[in-house]
Design a protein around this motif. Sequence first.
Motif, PDB file in Angstrom:
ATOM      1  N   ILE A 244      10.156   9.614   6.585  1.00 37.32           N
ATOM      2  CA  ILE A 244       9.843   8.312   5.981  1.00 37.32           C
ATOM      3  C   ILE A 244       8.881   8.482   4.805  1.00 37.32           C
ATOM      4  O   ILE A 244       9.017   7.814   3.772  1.00 37.32           O
ATOM      5  CB  ILE A 244       9.263   7.360   7.050  1.00 37.32           C
ATOM      6  CG1 ILE A 244      10.358   6.985   8.055  1.00 37.32           C
ATOM      7  CG2 ILE A 244       8.674   6.105   6.398  1.00 37.32           C
ATOM      8  CD1 ILE A 244       9.853   6.242   9.274  1.00 37.32           C
ATOM      9  N   GLU A 245       7.906   9.382   4.939  1.00 37.59           N
ATOM     10  CA  GLU A 245       6.989   9.651   3.825  1.00 37.59           C
ATOM     11  C   GLU A 245       7.761  10.094   2.597  1.00 37.59           C
ATOM     12  O   GLU A 245       7.452   9.685   1.467  1.00 37.59           O
ATOM     13  CB  GLU A 245       5.979  10.720   4.233  1.00 37.59           C
ATOM     14  CG  GLU A 245       4.923  10.234   5.210  1.00 37.59           C
ATOM     15  CD  GLU A 245       3.971  11.338   5.634  1.00 37.59           C
ATOM     16  OE1 GLU A 245       2.898  11.023   6.165  1.00 37.59           O
ATOM     17  OE2 GLU A 245       4.307  12.533   5.438  1.00 37.59           O
ATOM     18  N   ALA A 246       8.780  10.951   2.787  1.00 34.80           N
ATOM     19  CA  ALA A 246       9.595  11.397   1.649  1.00 34.80           C
ATOM     20  C   ALA A 246      10.351  10.223   1.031  1.00 34.80           C
ATOM     21  O   ALA A 246      10.461  10.122  -0.197  1.00 34.80           O
ATOM     22  CB  ALA A 246      10.577  12.481   2.105  1.00 34.80           C
TER      23      ALA A 246
ATOM     24  N   LEU B 119       8.114  -0.638  11.941  1.00 35.47           N
ATOM     25  CA  LEU B 119       7.933   0.559  11.114  1.00 35.47           C
ATOM     26  C   LEU B 119       6.493   0.658  10.617  1.00 35.47           C
ATOM     27  O   LEU B 119       5.857   1.718  10.725  1.00 35.47           O
ATOM     28  CB  LEU B 119       8.891   0.524   9.926  1.00 35.47           C
ATOM     29  CG  LEU B 119       8.593   1.496   8.765  1.00 35.47           C
ATOM     30  CD1 LEU B 119       8.679   2.939   9.224  1.00 35.47           C
ATOM     31  CD2 LEU B 119       9.551   1.254   7.604  1.00 35.47           C
ATOM     32  N   CYS B 120       5.965  -0.434  10.080  1.00 35.99           N
ATOM     33  CA  CYS B 120       4.608  -0.421   9.520  1.00 35.99           C
ATOM     34  C   CYS B 120       3.567  -0.102  10.589  1.00 35.99           C
ATOM     35  O   CYS B 120       2.625   0.665  10.340  1.00 35.99           O
ATOM     36  CB  CYS B 120       4.299  -1.769   8.870  1.00 35.99           C
ATOM     37  SG  CYS B 120       5.269  -2.111   7.387  1.00 35.99           S
TER      38      CYS B 120
ATOM     39  N   PRO C  45       2.604   1.845   4.925  1.00 31.32           N
ATOM     40  CA  PRO C  45       3.627   2.391   4.027  1.00 31.32           C
ATOM     41  C   PRO C  45       3.423   1.983   2.575  1.00 31.32           C
ATOM     42  O   PRO C  45       3.619   2.795   1.664  1.00 31.32           O
ATOM     43  CB  PRO C  45       4.928   1.815   4.597  1.00 31.32           C
ATOM     44  CG  PRO C  45       4.637   1.567   6.041  1.00 31.32           C
ATOM     45  CD  PRO C  45       3.205   1.137   6.083  1.00 31.32           C
ATOM     46  N   ILE C  46       3.025   0.754   2.342  1.00 30.17           N
ATOM     47  CA  ILE C  46       2.807   0.288   0.968  1.00 30.17           C
ATOM     48  C   ILE C  46       1.678   1.078   0.309  1.00 30.17           C
ATOM     49  O   ILE C  46       1.798   1.539  -0.835  1.00 30.17           O
ATOM     50  CB  ILE C  46       2.478  -1.216   0.944  1.00 30.17           C
ATOM     51  CG1 ILE C  46       3.685  -2.034   1.429  1.00 30.17           C
ATOM     52  CG2 ILE C  46       2.065  -1.650  -0.462  1.00 30.17           C
ATOM     53  CD1 ILE C  46       4.874  -1.976   0.524  1.00 30.17           C
ATOM     54  N   ALA C  47       0.561   1.238   1.023  1.00 29.18           N
ATOM     55  CA  ALA C  47      -0.569   1.979   0.467  1.00 29.18           C
ATOM     56  C   ALA C  47      -0.193   3.445   0.243  1.00 29.18           C
ATOM     57  O   ALA C  47      -0.602   4.049  -0.766  1.00 29.18           O
ATOM     58  CB  ALA C  47      -1.769   1.896   1.416  1.00 29.18           C
ATOM     59  N   PHE C  48       0.587   4.021   1.151  1.00 28.46           N
ATOM     60  CA  PHE C  48       1.021   5.411   0.998  1.00 28.46           C
ATOM     61  C   PHE C  48       1.869   5.568  -0.242  1.00 28.46           C
ATOM     62  O   PHE C  48       1.714   6.496  -1.016  1.00 28.46           O
ATOM     63  CB  PHE C  48       1.806   5.848   2.229  1.00 28.46           C
ATOM     64  CG  PHE C  48       2.232   7.279   2.195  1.00 28.46           C
ATOM     65  CD1 PHE C  48       1.392   8.297   2.641  1.00 28.46           C
ATOM     66  CD2 PHE C  48       3.498   7.625   1.730  1.00 28.46           C
ATOM     67  CE1 PHE C  48       1.777   9.622   2.598  1.00 28.46           C
ATOM     68  CE2 PHE C  48       3.905   8.966   1.690  1.00 28.46           C
ATOM     69  CZ  PHE C  48       3.037   9.958   2.119  1.00 28.46           C
TER      70      PHE C  48
END
Length: 278
Positions: free
Chosen positions: A233-235, A259-260, A271-274
């Motif tokens: 997911i990071e990718a 997910l969040c 996820p948004i901040a990442f």
Amino acid sequence: MKRYILHTPFSIYHFEAATWDHSVHKHTYFEIIFILKGSGIHRINGNAFQYAESDVFLLGPEDFHHFDIQELTEFSFVRFNESIHKQLPGDKDRPWQPIIRTLLNTSSQSRGSIVADKQEKQKLHHLLAVLEAESSDDQSQYFEVIRDGLMRSMLIILARNLFSQTQSRPVRKDSIEAILMYIRQHIYRPEDLTIERLAEHFHYAPAYISLFFKKQTGESLKQYIIRHKIKLIEARLLYSQLTLSEIADEFGYTDESHLCKQFRKYTGTTPIAFRMRV
């Protein structure tokens, strides 16, 4: 253990070395390692493989390795993230898409160099030479199209060789490698990754498969599955334009909120901040 990070979808690292200056490490990316000259030992996931000129290795994000160089060695590391092979409109029915996906989600490293046939090695090294030449002008409007075509050809050749090896030297169904392979191949289908489903597939009692996995890897089965999913997911967040809703759907989450919540629990950020931090 140190983990190397690739901040772009693709890079090539070509160098010579008489000694290996890097500690044992993992990556956040895939890499195809070409041995252009030299010899020594490539230690991968606790296994030792003799390497020589023209050998080719494929490593995934969870593989850890280092080299014991015996003779001055010239390397070329082709590094890439999954996003470089993102599915485009019209690709869904292309036969090479599932082949590449299976290759990248299959544990290849208990076999050392993937390619044994001399002619197959020559094909890969010729493709590498063209890829390196094209990469010298990576700002060209044609570069990404040429790069992706060359990478696709490399991976198809690697898949052909790896899968023929797998057929002749099958992975034991009850081995930890088989379980890891199964997880990577089914990471987008959470219903196939429950303890009960895994136990049924590998003919273990649910309690035993959990103990077996923890003993072999040092990590619980559930934790490994979640961390592997979070890594993918990071990718997606870094290297694709997919929305959170689309990513949640791809990985089988009930909704974006689920997910969040899980992403924040395991990474300490949303996820948004990442996605916005790079």
